[in-house]
Structure formats: C-alpha cells, structure tokens
Design an enzyme around this catalytic site. Structure first.
Site, PDB file in Angstrom:
ATOM      1  N   HIS A 270       0.836  -1.208   0.000  1.00  0.00           N
ATOM      2  CA  HIS A 270       0.000   0.000   0.000  1.00  0.00           C
ATOM      3  C   HIS A 270       0.878   1.268   0.000  1.00  0.00           C
ATOM      4  O   HIS A 270       0.738   2.136  -0.864  1.00  0.00           O
ATOM      5  CB  HIS A 270      -0.919  -0.022   1.228  1.00  0.00           C
ATOM      6  CG  HIS A 270      -1.828   1.169   1.335  1.00  0.00           C
ATOM      7  ND1 HIS A 270      -3.151   1.115   0.958  1.00  0.00           N
ATOM      8  CD2 HIS A 270      -1.612   2.449   1.757  1.00  0.00           C
ATOM      9  CE1 HIS A 270      -3.702   2.314   1.145  1.00  0.00           C
ATOM     10  NE2 HIS A 270      -2.801   3.133   1.637  1.00  0.00           N
ATOM     11  N   GLU A 271       1.791   1.345   0.949  1.00  0.00           N
ATOM     12  CA  GLU A 271       2.641   2.540   1.028  1.00  0.00           C
ATOM     13  C   GLU A 271       3.558   2.647  -0.189  1.00  0.00           C
ATOM     14  O   GLU A 271       3.894   3.743  -0.627  1.00  0.00           O
ATOM     15  CB  GLU A 271       3.450   2.547   2.334  1.00  0.00           C
ATOM     16  CG  GLU A 271       2.607   2.551   3.619  1.00  0.00           C
ATOM     17  CD  GLU A 271       1.516   3.624   3.668  1.00  0.00           C
ATOM     18  OE1 GLU A 271       1.694   4.703   3.069  1.00  0.00           O
ATOM     19  OE2 GLU A 271       0.460   3.365   4.293  1.00  0.00           O
ATOM     20  N   HIS A 274       1.794   4.558  -2.857  1.00  0.00           N
ATOM     21  CA  HIS A 274       1.931   6.005  -2.642  1.00  0.00           C
ATOM     22  C   HIS A 274       3.319   6.463  -3.100  1.00  0.00           C
ATOM     23  O   HIS A 274       3.475   7.520  -3.702  1.00  0.00           O
ATOM     24  CB  HIS A 274       1.766   6.340  -1.157  1.00  0.00           C
ATOM     25  CG  HIS A 274       0.350   6.286  -0.657  1.00  0.00           C
ATOM     26  ND1 HIS A 274      -0.661   7.068  -1.169  1.00  0.00           N
ATOM     27  CD2 HIS A 274      -0.237   5.559   0.336  1.00  0.00           C
ATOM     28  CE1 HIS A 274      -1.808   6.827  -0.506  1.00  0.00           C
ATOM     29  NE2 HIS A 274      -1.575   5.908   0.406  1.00  0.00           N
ATOM     30  N   GLU A 300      -4.576   7.903  -3.043  1.00  0.00           N
ATOM     31  CA  GLU A 300      -5.105   6.634  -2.541  1.00  0.00           C
ATOM     32  C   GLU A 300      -5.398   5.680  -3.705  1.00  0.00           C
ATOM     33  O   GLU A 300      -5.315   4.462  -3.553  1.00  0.00           O
ATOM     34  CB  GLU A 300      -6.357   6.904  -1.691  1.00  0.00           C
ATOM     35  CG  GLU A 300      -6.752   5.784  -0.749  1.00  0.00           C
ATOM     36  CD  GLU A 300      -5.749   5.466   0.358  1.00  0.00           C
ATOM     37  OE1 GLU A 300      -4.756   6.210   0.516  1.00  0.00           O
ATOM     38  OE2 GLU A 300      -5.942   4.466   1.062  1.00  0.00           O
TER      39      GLU A 300
HETATM   40 ZN    ZN Z   1      -3.037   5.247   1.781  1.00  0.00          ZN
END
Ligand code: ZN
Length: 507
Positions: A270-271, A274, A300
């Site tokens: 997830h990170e 980003h 996101e």
């Molecule tokens: Zn996030």
C-alpha cells in the site's frame, strides 16, 4: 520551465522563494519521520516545538505579500501560455495554494491546532475507556471550528465544500454525494449476497511468521514492483505512512504482526503505491508546489491499485506464491495457492474500517462521509452521533458495534483534525483505481499476463507516463478525464468487484 526563466526574472525569484519554503517544509517532514521511527520517547515535547517553529516559518514565508505580488506580476503568463505548460501550471497551482493560505488567519490556525492537540489526547483516553461522553464536548468545539474554517471560503454551495477542496481539490459535496449514493445502492446487496455464503477460511494467514522473514520477503516484492531503493527506504513505525523529502528521497514505513501475514505485507505494498507515485513525479518540478500527488483521492488510487488490484490478484500470487512458500515452508508448504488467494480476499461484515476487505471497505467510508455532512449541516447533534453511527452500521453492514471504542471512537480523523474532508478520498481512490487500471488494461491487454510472470514494467510505465510525472499539474477530475476518456464513475469499480468476488463466492 527553462524558456521563460531566461527572460523573466520574476519567475526565477518566485522559484527561489518557493525552494526555500520547500526546504523548510522538508526539514520539518524529516523531523516528523524521525519522531515516528527512531526518536526516543523523551524527545516528544521538544520535537513538537521544533515542528511548530519550522511550520510557522514556512507559513509566514509563503503568505508574505511578496509572493502575492510576484504571482500578480506573473499572471499574464498564466493566461497567455498553454494551460498545461509547466510555467502556467506552476503559477496557477502556487496561486491556488497562496490564496488558500492567506484566507485562513494565523490566529485561527494557532487556535485550531491547540484545540485538536487537546482533543486528540482526550480521544486517546476516551477510546481506551470506551467513554464517548468524555470527548463529546471537545468534538462539539471541533465542529464549531470546522464550520469557522469553512467560512473563510465564502461562496460555497455546501459548507463541507471548502473542507473537501483542501484534500480533493475540484470535488464538491454534490459530485461526491452523487457517486457515493450510487455506490451504496450497488454495494449493500453485494455484501448481503456474500454474507449468505460460507465465510472463507483465512487460518493459513494466522500462524507464526517471524518478522525478519516477513520484512525480507516484502522488500523483495516491492523492489520487483519498481520501488527505487536508491531513492527510498523502509523503516518500522506504529501507523504506516509514506513521506517524501525530495524526488530522490521517498520513504515508506511499515508494521509487522507475527501472527498475521496480511498486516506487514499489504501495508508495505500500500505505502509503496503512494511512493511509486511520488518517485514518478517529473524532476523538473523539484522543490516547487507542482512536485507531489495531486489529491488525496488520486494518491489513494495508487496505494489501492498496487495493494488490491495488483497485490491481491491471482496473477500476482501465481508469480510470488512459490517464493512465499520457500520463505515459510513450515507454515505454507502444504497450503495451495488457491487457499491462500481466498484467504487474502476474505470478505466479512466487520466493525473496523482499517481492517475491512475490498468489498465492505467503502461502506465504512460512506457512513462517515454522510454523518460528517449531517453534523456540519446541523442536522445531527454530537451527542446523537454514537446512536446514528450504530444505526448506519446496522442498516448498511448488518452489524451493530458492541461499544463506542469499536464504533464511533475508532478513527482518529475527527478527533485530530477538522470534521469534514478527510474521508471521501479513500473511496474516491478506490473508484479511481478501478477506472485507471481498466484504462491501462485496455491499452495493454497483456498486463495481467505480465504480472503473472513478475513483470510490472508496462503497468508502472503507463502510470508514470499518464499520471505520476504530472505531479499537481492537473486536478483529479482533469486527470481522470484525460487518462480514461470519461469522468469518474462507479461502474469500473463495481464490475471489478462483481467479477472478482462473484467468482470467489459463487454469486
Ligand atoms: Zn493510503
């Protein structure tokens, strides 16, 4: 950006000032990163002061009338140059930030940050003690201050519009509410249908997985995804985040649970999503307001695209599962890839947003979005919030929180910031991720097959080319229209959910 700089000293002057401000902000960001990773606990008080000092200096420099004058002097270029030229975009986006910053008096900012710091402290205790009443008066004050904040931007249609614009510029209550209403209508029956099927067995994920092996494996995964370790690193923290100091230094953090394989692995991916976005921004924008993701929603969309659409897909695990089994032969040696795939995509009605699966997640967000609008509109009183919360969980997710700690007190957002603007980005991101992935797969139908052989280059390059490099040049709405050929819609997300989970749950 070089051409105009040669003939217009005022642009050079503006960029010089913006670079200084950026450097102060980046130094503050590094202090924050240190606080969240390695700082000894006794450093907290001084670190808070240091951060406040740097933030104030950066704010004062940015709201200096000199910046306003330079922007005014450069305005003709903004109109005469092409909208998407680097120069016009720099002037436009800087002006947008400048106007927002000067609209909010610094006395208000000081009052607001002092209040939210207090509210946060009280909330942390109230959550542990399951005592909503203790934090309610603070939340009432937050609501009042959130309205005051919105009113620094008169001319809005809905009082939440200025708050939404802060995170998702270009979006309004009207546009978001229409998407979310359709989404709720589609999702509630899907969740009901899945809930009538047997629950997936996820026990294979809840064995003992030593931390060091988990970290090694996830680092190997994200390197393959395209995270550049020459321009980043990963460290451990309590609540994972991505942070950028420059295009050459985009870091991620993670946390590992030895009894839950989901946690570390997917928070890392997830990170990384980003971070891939930030690492992909054009280097020409370095240290200017253009150098960053364009909105909370688009940001996101990238974390969720890599985490869910890639990281929880069959092709992804076709490639990585044998390596995972090799890393954990005792735990997973006898678990086949299909069992594992079903485990990581288990759907269930649950109470906690951050633990929710892809299907139910957005319902959690929609509940918060609707309730905060009602609070801001004056249609819901703070004292009635827990009951309203529980009612919506019952009607939308079919469960009632047994207490406020796992209900209305679970998220930090309302207790550590404004009420309004902080939640819609999560769901906008999920909708965008599906629309963007569909657009990429239409141009490159070979993407799923490439993922199955561990090749993420085509997808990553497409995202860099179409999204990442532009930084903040386009708003979310402009980007989605440009890249996918239509405005943001719920259909790509719904058809992705129906296809993936319809097959998994036989519905
Ligand atoms: Zn996030």
């Amino acid at each position: 950006m070089q051409t105009l700089e040669k003939t217009e000293p005022k642009l050079v002057q503006l960029k010089t000032l913006l670079t200084e401000i950026n450097d102060i902000e980046s130094a503050a960001a590094l202090l924050y990163w240190d606080q969240a990773t390695y700082m000894p606990p006794e450093g907290t008080a001084a670190r808070g002061r240091q951060l406040a000092t740097l933030t104030q200096i950066a704010h004062a420099k940015f709201t200096d009338p000199q910046i306003g004058q330079l922007l005014e002097d450069l305005r003709p270029y903004e109109q005469s140059l092409a909208y998407d030229s680097d120069e016009a975009s720099l002037i436009r986006i800087t002006r947008h930030d400048y106007e927002r910053a000067v609209n909010i008096p610094s006395s208000f900012t000081a009052k607001f940050s002092q209040h939210t710091a207090e509210c946060y402290e009280v909330w942390a205790k109230a959550r542990a003690a399951n005592d909503f009443a203790a934090v309610a008066p603070y939340l009432e004050k937050t609501l009042e201050l959130s309205r005051e904040l919105a009113n620094f931007f008169p001319g809005y249609e809905h009082i939440a519009d200025p708050l939404i614009a802060d995170a998702d510029y270009g979006m309004t209550v009207k546009s978001v509410r229409s998407l979310f209403t359709q989404l709720r209508q589609e999702l509630v029956p899907i969740v009901e249908a899945i809930a009538s099927q047997p629950v997936a067995d996820a026990s294979c994920l809840h064995q003992h997985f030593p931390e060091a092996e988990q970290l090694d494996f996830s680092l190997k995964v994200i390197e393959q995804l395209g995270y550049d370790f020459q321009r980043g690193r990963q460290d451990k923290t309590l609540h994972p985040f991505m942070i950028k100091f420059s295009t050459g230094d985009v870091r991620i953090t993670t946390r590992v649970r030895e009894n839950d394989l989901n946690e570390g692995l997917f928070s890392t991916v997830h990170e990384t999503g980003h971070a891939l976005y930030e690492q992909g921004v054009s280097r020409n924008y370095e240290a200017t307001p253009l150098a960053g993701g364009t909105s909370a929603g688009v940001h996101e969309s990238q974390s969720r695209l890599w985490e869910n659409m890639v990281g929880r897909s069959r092709p992804f695990w076709k490639f990585f599962y044998p390596q995972l089994q090799e890393t954990f032969p005792q735990q997973l040696g006898n678990v086949d890839v299909e069992t594992f795939y079903r485990a990581i995509n288990k759907v269930e009605r649950s109470l906690i947003r951050t633990d929710a699966d892809e299907v139910t997640y957005n319902l959690h967000v929609l509940i918060r979005f609707d309730l905060e609008l009602q609070l801001l509109e004056g249609k819901l009183a703070v004292r009635d919030l827990p009951a309203a919360w529980n009612e919506r969980y019952k009607s939308d997710l079919g469960i009632t929180p047994p207490n406020d700690s796992s209900g209305v007190l679970q998220d930090v957002h309302w207790y550590g910031g404004a009420i309004g603007g902080a939640f819609q980005g999560y769901t906008l991101g999920n909708l965008m991720s599906a629309q963007l992935f569909a657009a990429a797969a239409q141009v490159h139908p070979e993407i799923p097959q490439q993922i199955a052989s561990g090749n993420f280059t085509t997808l990553h390059d497409w995202l860099k080319q179409n999204l990442y490099q532009h930084g903040r040049k386009y708003t979310a709405a402009e980007l989605i229209q440009r890249v996918t050929g239509s405005p943001l819609q719920i259909e790509p997300f719904i058809s992705y959910i129906k296809q993936k989970f319809g097959e998994l749950y036989g519905i």
